[in-house]
Every structure is written in structure tokens, then in C-alpha cells.
Design a protein around this motif. Structure first.
Motif, PDB file in Angstrom:
ATOM      1  N   THR A   1      -1.215   5.976  -8.533  1.00  0.00           N
ATOM      2  CA  THR A   1      -0.272   5.737  -7.439  1.00  0.00           C
ATOM      3  C   THR A   1      -0.398   4.309  -6.917  1.00  0.00           C
ATOM      4  OG1 THR A   1      -1.839   6.437  -5.722  1.00  0.00           O
ATOM      5  CG2 THR A   1      -0.477   8.157  -6.735  1.00  0.00           C
ATOM      6  N   ALA A   2       0.634   3.876  -6.190  1.00  0.00           N
ATOM      7  CA  ALA A   2       0.647   2.511  -5.665  1.00  0.00           C
ATOM      8  C   ALA A   2      -0.511   2.258  -4.704  1.00  0.00           C
ATOM      9  CB  ALA A   2       1.977   2.240  -4.956  1.00  0.00           C
ATOM     10  N   THR A   3      -0.946   3.282  -3.994  1.00  0.00           N
ATOM     11  CA  THR A   3      -2.011   3.091  -3.004  1.00  0.00           C
ATOM     12  C   THR A   3      -3.356   2.782  -3.635  1.00  0.00           C
ATOM     13  OG1 THR A   3      -2.392   5.483  -2.934  1.00  0.00           O
ATOM     14  CG2 THR A   3      -0.881   4.570  -1.305  1.00  0.00           C
ATOM     15  N   THR A   4      -3.515   3.095  -4.918  1.00  0.00           N
ATOM     16  CA  THR A   4      -4.798   2.823  -5.578  1.00  0.00           C
ATOM     17  C   THR A   4      -4.711   1.641  -6.546  1.00  0.00           C
ATOM     18  OG1 THR A   4      -4.361   4.381  -7.403  1.00  0.00           O
ATOM     19  CG2 THR A   4      -5.448   5.254  -5.426  1.00  0.00           C
ATOM     20  N   ALA A   5      -3.553   0.994  -6.628  1.00  0.00           N
ATOM     21  CA  ALA A   5      -3.366  -0.136  -7.542  1.00  0.00           C
ATOM     22  C   ALA A   5      -3.824  -1.424  -6.859  1.00  0.00           C
ATOM     23  CB  ALA A   5      -1.909  -0.240  -7.980  1.00  0.00           C
TER      24      ALA A   5
END
Length: 209
Positions: free
Chosen positions: A143-147
Motif C-alpha cells: 500500500t501507499a502508506t508503506t512505500a
């Protein structure tokens, strides 16, 4: 490729049966075809439900697939190459099932891996990279939050001898792929691409020759 069998076993909450089907399919068709032709479609179909039982089915399916991939990687070759590949999820990322598929697929090709699993802090990844001297490190983000592009770029800069490759939809969702590409990091968008990238690791020098 026995998609319905996987779903039926998951609906019976039988992760062992799911694992057995995965082991049978990988032996017959290989890991890559099993993952793309059966596991991913089954996971997508199971994930489409939103009820309490649907969520339980999805969890059982994921657990069974993970166990099946692990069983497919039980050492049976005496000639695993020593140019290991490091596999890790970004900090906070808990979805490591695609990395299990990559590990099993590389094992078929006699390429060993160091799977670190989900939620690996950058400092731990740096320590593991230093310890293993891995030729390639595949870093998964769902997900974007972990990128965390900054964390990945800083780690890659510290180990120029290791090829760091971001993988997973999180990097795309966060819109950071162009920055990673400019820094020389190739975003792996499929299992086949990841296999090819990891298989290009050069053979280690024979220091006893």
C-alpha cells in the motif's frame, strides 16, 4: 488450475487442504504458473467478499497458500547456488505472501533466498544486507502508506554492491516509482519480472580456485 478446489478448501476453513493443493500444483506446473493461474485469482475472489465469514475464508486461503509455498521450498537440491537474494517487506508492511511465491520460484531455479518477512525496519534490513552481502534485495510494499521511498533510497545508497528492487503495488500507488527509477532502481511489476531480475545475480567468486 483447480481454482475452485482452492476456494472450496478455504470455505471449509481447511488451510491444510489448501496447502496440499498448492504443493500438488507447484509440482505439476511450477510455482510461477501456480501463483498467477490459481493463487492470485483465488485470493482476489475470496477478497471480494465483505462478510465476517468471507474474511475468515480469505485468511485461511492466505495461510494455506503460504504453507504450500513453504512446503514447495523444502530443500531437495544439493546444489543451491550461494548467490542469495534478500526478500523483505517495508516497515509497517504485513503482506509478505508474494515474497513467499518469489522465494519458492527462485528455489526451483536453484537460487537461495534470505526471506526476512513482514515489517522489516530499515536498520534491520541494512544489518541483514551487510551480513549476507546479497546480490539483490527485493523490497515489497502493498500500500501507499508503506512505500517509504526515502528509506529505500538511503538504504540502497549505503550498499552499492547490492541491487535493490522495489516490488508491489504500494510504490505505484504512492507515485514514487519515477524517483526510484531515476535513482537506478527497477520496479518489479510481476513475478516473472522478479524472477528474471533475481536470476541475473552473478555467480560468486570461487575463492579456493
Amino acid at each position: 488450475m483447480r481454482l475452485l478446489d482452492l476456494l472450496d478448501a478455504a470455505r471449509d476453513l481447511d488451510s491444510g487442504a489448501v496447502a496440499g493443493i498448492v504443493v500438488t500444483l507447484t509440482a505439476r506446473h511450477g510455482v510461477a504458473r501456480t501463483w498467477t493461474g490459481a493463487c492470485v485469482p483465488a485470493l482476489r475472489r475470496a477478497g471480494a467478499g465483505s462478510g465476517p465469514f468471507d474474511i475468515a475464508v480469505e485468511h485461511v486461503l492466505s495461510e494455506g497458500i503460504a504453507r504450500g509455498l513453504d512446503l514447495s521450498s523444502v530443500p531437495r537440491h544439493g546444489d543451491i547456488r550461494s548467490n542469495h537474494v534478500l526478500l523483505a517487506c517495508t516497515p509497517g508492511e504485513e503482506h509478505d505472501l508474494p515474497l513467499k511465491a518469489l522465494s519458492a520460484a527462485l528455489f526451483e531455479r536453484r537460487i537461495g533466498t534470505f526471506p526476512l518477512g513482514p515489517g522489516v525496519p530499515w536498520r534491520s534490513l541494512r544489518a541483514a544486507t551487510e551480513r549476507t552481502a546479497a546480490g539483490t534485495a527485493v523490497i515489497w510494499s502493498q500500500t501507499a502508506t508503506t512505500a517509504d521511498a526515502a528509506g529505500l533510497l538511503a538504504t540502497a545508497a549505503e550498499f552499492p554492491a547490492t541491487t535493490f528492487a522495489p516490488a508491489g503495488p504500494g510504490w505505484l500507488t504512492a507515485g514514487v516509482v519515477p524517483a526510484l527509477t531515476r535513482a537506478g532502481l527497477c520496479h518489479l511489476t510481476s513475478l516473472d519480472l522478479a524472477i528474471s531480475a533475481c536470476a541475473r545475480v552473478p555467480e560468486p567468486l570461487d575463492m579456493e580456485a
